[in-house]
Design a protein around this motif. Structure first.
Motif, mmCIF file in Angstrom:
data_model
loop_
_atom_site.group_PDB
_atom_site.id
_atom_site.type_symbol
_atom_site.label_atom_id
_atom_site.label_comp_id
_atom_site.label_asym_id
_atom_site.label_seq_id
_atom_site.Cartn_x
_atom_site.Cartn_y
_atom_site.Cartn_z
ATOM 1 N N TYR A 95 0.830 -1.205 0.000
ATOM 2 C CA TYR A 95 0.000 0.000 0.000
ATOM 3 C C TYR A 95 0.859 1.246 0.000
ATOM 4 O O TYR A 95 1.798 1.390 0.781
ATOM 5 C CB TYR A 95 -0.917 0.022 1.226
ATOM 6 N N ASN A 96 0.563 2.166 -0.919
ATOM 7 C CA ASN A 96 1.076 3.533 -0.872
ATOM 8 C C ASN A 96 -0.127 4.437 -1.097
ATOM 9 O O ASN A 96 -1.002 4.092 -1.893
ATOM 10 C CB ASN A 96 2.063 3.811 -2.016
ATOM 11 N N PRO A 97 -0.182 5.569 -0.443
ATOM 12 C CA PRO A 97 -1.333 6.461 -0.661
ATOM 13 C C PRO A 97 -1.461 6.898 -2.122
ATOM 14 O O PRO A 97 -2.549 7.226 -2.570
ATOM 15 C CB PRO A 97 -1.022 7.668 0.232
ATOM 16 N N TYR A 98 -0.348 6.916 -2.855
ATOM 17 C CA TYR A 98 -0.366 7.480 -4.208
ATOM 18 C C TYR A 98 -0.365 6.444 -5.317
ATOM 19 O O TYR A 98 -0.409 6.801 -6.491
ATOM 20 C CB TYR A 98 0.813 8.445 -4.396
ATOM 21 N N THR A 99 -0.260 5.165 -4.982
ATOM 22 C CA THR A 99 -0.305 4.147 -6.047
ATOM 23 C C THR A 99 -1.375 3.105 -5.761
ATOM 24 O O THR A 99 -1.677 2.784 -4.628
ATOM 25 C CB THR A 99 1.049 3.420 -6.213
ATOM 26 N N ASN A 141 10.026 -0.713 -4.094
ATOM 27 C CA ASN A 141 8.596 -0.492 -3.958
ATOM 28 C C ASN A 141 8.124 0.083 -5.292
ATOM 29 O O ASN A 141 8.881 0.763 -5.977
ATOM 30 C CB ASN A 141 8.402 0.501 -2.799
ATOM 31 N N SER A 142 6.881 -0.220 -5.658
ATOM 32 C CA SER A 142 6.432 0.231 -6.979
ATOM 33 C C SER A 142 4.917 0.361 -7.021
ATOM 34 O O SER A 142 4.232 0.007 -6.063
ATOM 35 C CB SER A 142 6.878 -0.771 -8.032
ATOM 36 N N GLY A 143 4.423 0.841 -8.124
ATOM 37 C CA GLY A 143 2.972 0.917 -8.279
ATOM 38 C C GLY A 143 2.564 1.748 -9.479
ATOM 39 O O GLY A 143 3.411 2.238 -10.234
HETATM 40 N N1 PHE Z 1 8.217 6.791 -2.832
HETATM 41 C C1 PHE Z 1 8.285 5.422 -2.486
HETATM 42 C C2 PHE Z 1 9.173 5.257 -1.255
HETATM 43 O O1 PHE Z 1 9.502 6.193 -0.650
HETATM 44 C C3 PHE Z 1 8.841 4.585 -3.616
HETATM 45 C C4 PHE Z 1 7.870 4.533 -4.745
HETATM 46 C C5 PHE Z 1 8.091 5.314 -5.838
HETATM 47 C C6 PHE Z 1 6.783 3.708 -4.681
HETATM 48 C C7 PHE Z 1 7.220 5.271 -6.919
HETATM 49 C C8 PHE Z 1 5.895 3.652 -5.746
HETATM 50 C C9 PHE Z 1 6.124 4.429 -6.819
HETATM 51 O O2 PHE Z 1 9.520 4.172 -0.903
#
Ligand code: PHE
Length: 492
Positions: free
Chosen positions: A404-408, A429-431
Motif C-alpha cells: 500500500y502507498n497512498p499514491y499508487t 517499492n512500486s505501483g
Molecule cells: N516513494 C516510495 C518510497 O519512498 C517509492 C515509490 C516510488 C513507490 C514510486 C511507488 C512508486 O519508498
C-alpha cells in the motif's frame, strides 16, 4: 656482501653446516646471514634447513667461577698444603658466599677435613692436590667444547648454567643455484638496446596478480560509483533525468499532490523533518491547489476522496523531502500543462527521514526512482519494466508482493532472490499512480504512470559486502574505505 659470500662458499663446499659459525668466520652478524639465506631460499638459489639447538650457557655466577675457580677450589687453596688452619681464620680469608658454598662442597668432595678432637676447630687438606672439575667443565661449556653430558647435572642444580634455544640454518645449493645471482631486469631501456646487452639480460616475470601501486589523489565513494552505473542503466533504457536539486520541498508536492491525507502518520514531525526557517512555501499553482483540496475533501473523477477538512497551512509547510516522488509529482504536473507526450524519467538523489539510526537506517539516504508515463499502460508493463531494470542491476529473479502507498494503486513491493544470502530480500517499492493524483494535474484520462523506487544504499552495501550502513555513509565512515574500495560492477 653476505649474499656473494654464501654463494661463493657453496661453489666450493657442499654445505654451510651452521649459519652462525659461517657468520663468525666471514665477519657478518648472524641475523644478516639468516636474512640473506631466507631470501636466497625464496629464489631457490639455496636450500636452507632449520636447525634448532638447545644448548647450555653459563649464568653470571658460572662465568665468575669459570674465571677464578669454583668456591670449593678457592677454599681448598686457602688451606695450607701442609699443616692446619683455624676455621675462623679460613673464614676470614674468603668472601662469605664463597666460604659458605665452598665449605659445603669441599667437605662433600672430601678435599678437606676438620679436626674436632681439639678445642680449636682446625682444618687441613685431605687430598693433594685437588682438581677443579667444576671450573674445567664451565670452561668447556663456555668454549663450545665437548663435555660429558652426565657431568652437567650438578652445574644445573647449582644454577651455574641454563639452557638456551639456538636457531640457525644449514645451507646447501638449491635447484636454481648459480655462483652469482643476476638481478632480473624489470625494464628494457634504451641503453640496453644501444649497448646490445639486452641479449644477456634476464627479465623479471610479470606478476599478473600484483595489485599495483595505490594511487594518490581523488577517490570516488562507493555510492557515487554505483550511482553512475544505475544512471547508465536508465540512460541505456531511454530515461531522462529529473531535476532533483532541492532538498527542501513543500508538504504540498511531497504529500498533498500525491494524495497523501494530511493526518497520515508520515506527515508527523516524528517521521519528517520540518523547516523552521523558512517554515512555509510562498509559491504554489493556485488552481491546481484548489483541485487537490477538492479531491482530498470530497473526491471527484469517480473517487469519493477522504472526506476531511483539507488545510492550506498544512500543505504550505516546508520540509526536507522524504522521497524523490516529490520531484516526480512536480514533473508530472509540468507535463500535464503541455500537449501530452509520453515520458520516461528517473532520478537518484538524497532524501531525509526522521529515523532512529541503526545498522540499516540513516536519517538521510539516497533514492533511485523511475517512472514511465504513457497512454494505456498496465500493471503488466510495470512488471515487465521492473524485470528489465532489475536484471540489469544483476537481480533477475523477482517476486512481487501487494503493498500500500497512498499514491499508487495497485502497489507492489519488489523482492529479489539473493544467491549469496540464499533468501528473498526486499529491494524496492512500486505501483501505478492513482487517478486521484494524475487527473487533478490535468493529464489525459487514459494516461497511466508506472513508477518504482529503491534505495541506492541497499545494492551498494550488498555489492561491497558492507553490513552496517554507518560504515558506508556518515561521520563514522573510515576514509580508507573510500580510498581502497575495489571496482565492483553491478549486473552479471
Ligand atoms: N516513494 C516510495 C518510497 O519512498 C517509492 C515509490 C516510488 C513507490 C514510486 C511507488 C512508486 O519508498
Amino acid at each position: 656482501m653476505a649474499e656473494e659470500a654464501i654463494l661463493a662458499y657453496l661453489e666450493k663446499e657442499e654445505e654451510i653446516s651452521n649459519s652462525e659459525n659461517f657468520a663468525q668466520q666471514f665477519g657478518f652478524s648472524h641475523e644478516e646471514i639468516l636474512n640473506v639465506i631466507r631470501r636466497l631460499h625464496g629464489f631457490k638459489f639455496v636450500e636452507a634447513k632449520d636447525i634448532r639447538r638447545e644448548r647450555w650457557v653459563l649464568t653470571e655466577e658460572g662465568e665468575t667461577y669459570a674465571a677464578v675457580g669454583s668456591p670449593e677450589f678457592q677454599l681448598f687453596s686457602a688451606v695450607p698444603p701442609e699443616g692446619i688452619i683455624a676455621l675462623e681464620e679460613l673464614q676470614k680469608k674468603l668472601d662469605p658466599a664463597v666460604y659458605k658454598i665452598g665449605w659445603q662442597q669441599a667437605l662433600k668432595n672430601k678435599w678437606v677435613q676438620m679436626k674436632t678432637d681439639v678445642p680449636m676447630k682446625d682444618v687441613s687438606r685431605k687430598v693433594q692436590p685437588a682438581d677443579d672439575k667444576v671450573k674445567d667443565l664451565l670452561l668447556r661449556i663456555q668454549n663450545n667444547e665437548v663435555y660429558c653430558f652426565e657431568d652437567i647435572d650438578a652445574l644445573k642444580r647449582r644454577k651455574l648454567i641454563i639452557q638456551q634455544v639456538w636457531k640457525g640454518n644449514s645451507v646447501r645449493k638449491g635447484p636454481k643455484y648459480a655462483p652469482i645471482r643476476k638481478r632480473a631486469a624489470t625494464n628494457l631501456t634504451r641503453e640496453n638496446l644501444q649497448r646490445g646487452d639486452w641479449k644477456e639480460l634476464e627479465f623479471k616475470e610479470y606478476n599478473f596478480s600484483a595489485k599495483g601501486q595505490p594511487f594518490e589523489g581523488g577517490h570516488l565513494h562507493p555510492l557515487l560509483k554505483v550511482r553512475r552505473q544505475v544512471q547508465t542503466i536508465f540512460l541505456n533504457m531511454g530515461f531522462e533525468e529529473m531535476p532533483t536539486n532541492n532538498y527542501v520541498e513543500s508538504s504540498f508536492w511531497n504529500f498533498d499532490a500525491l494524495f497523501q491525507p494530511q493526518q497520515h502518520p508520515a506527515r508527523d514531525s516524528h517521521d519528517t523533518f520540518f523547516l523552521k526557517v523558512p517554515s512555509t512555501t510562498k509559491m504554489l499553482p493556485e488552481d491546481y491547489v484548489e483541485r487537490v483540496k477538492e479531491i482530498h475533501e470530497s473526491g471527484g473523477y469517480q473517487s469519493r476522496g477522504y472526506g476531511y477538512d483539507w488545510k492550506r497551512e498544512e500543505a504550505n509547510k516546508n520540509l526536507l523531502r522524504t522521497h524523490t516522488t516529490a520531484v516526480s509529482s512536480r514533473m508530472l504536473f509540468a507535463l500535464a500543462q503541455k500537449p501530452f507526450a509520453p515520458k520516461k524519467y528517473y532520478s537518484i538523489d538524497r532524501v531525509f527521514r526522521n529515523e532512529a539510526v541503526d545498522r540499516t537506517h540513516l536519517a538521510e539516504f539516497h533514492q533511485i526512482e523511475g517512472l514511465i508515463c504513457d497512454r494505456g499502460l498496465t500493471l503488466g508493463d510495470l512488471i515487465g519494466v521492473l524485470h528489465d531494470f532489475f536484471s540489469r542491476l544483476g537481480m533477475s529473479k523477482l517476486r512481487f508482493k501487494p503493498a500500500y502507498n497512498p499514491y499508487t494503486e495497485p502497489s507492489m513491493e519488489i523482492f529479489s532472490y539473493h544467491e549469496g544470502f540464499k533468501k528473498w530480500v526486499e529491494v524496492g517499492n512500486s505501483g501505478m499512480f492513482r487517478p486521484e493524483m494524475l487527473l487533478p494535474m490535468g493529464l489525459p484520462e487514459d494516461v497511466r504512470v508506472i513508477a518504482w523506487g529503491l534505495s541506492l544504499e541497499r545494492p551498494t552495501m550488498i555489492l561491497y559486502g558492507i553490513d552496517n550502513i554507518r560504515d558506508l555513509f556518515g561521520s563514522k565512515v573510515d576514509l580508507s574505505l573510500i580510498k581502497r574500495n575495489p571496482i565492483c560492477r553491478l549486473g552479471l
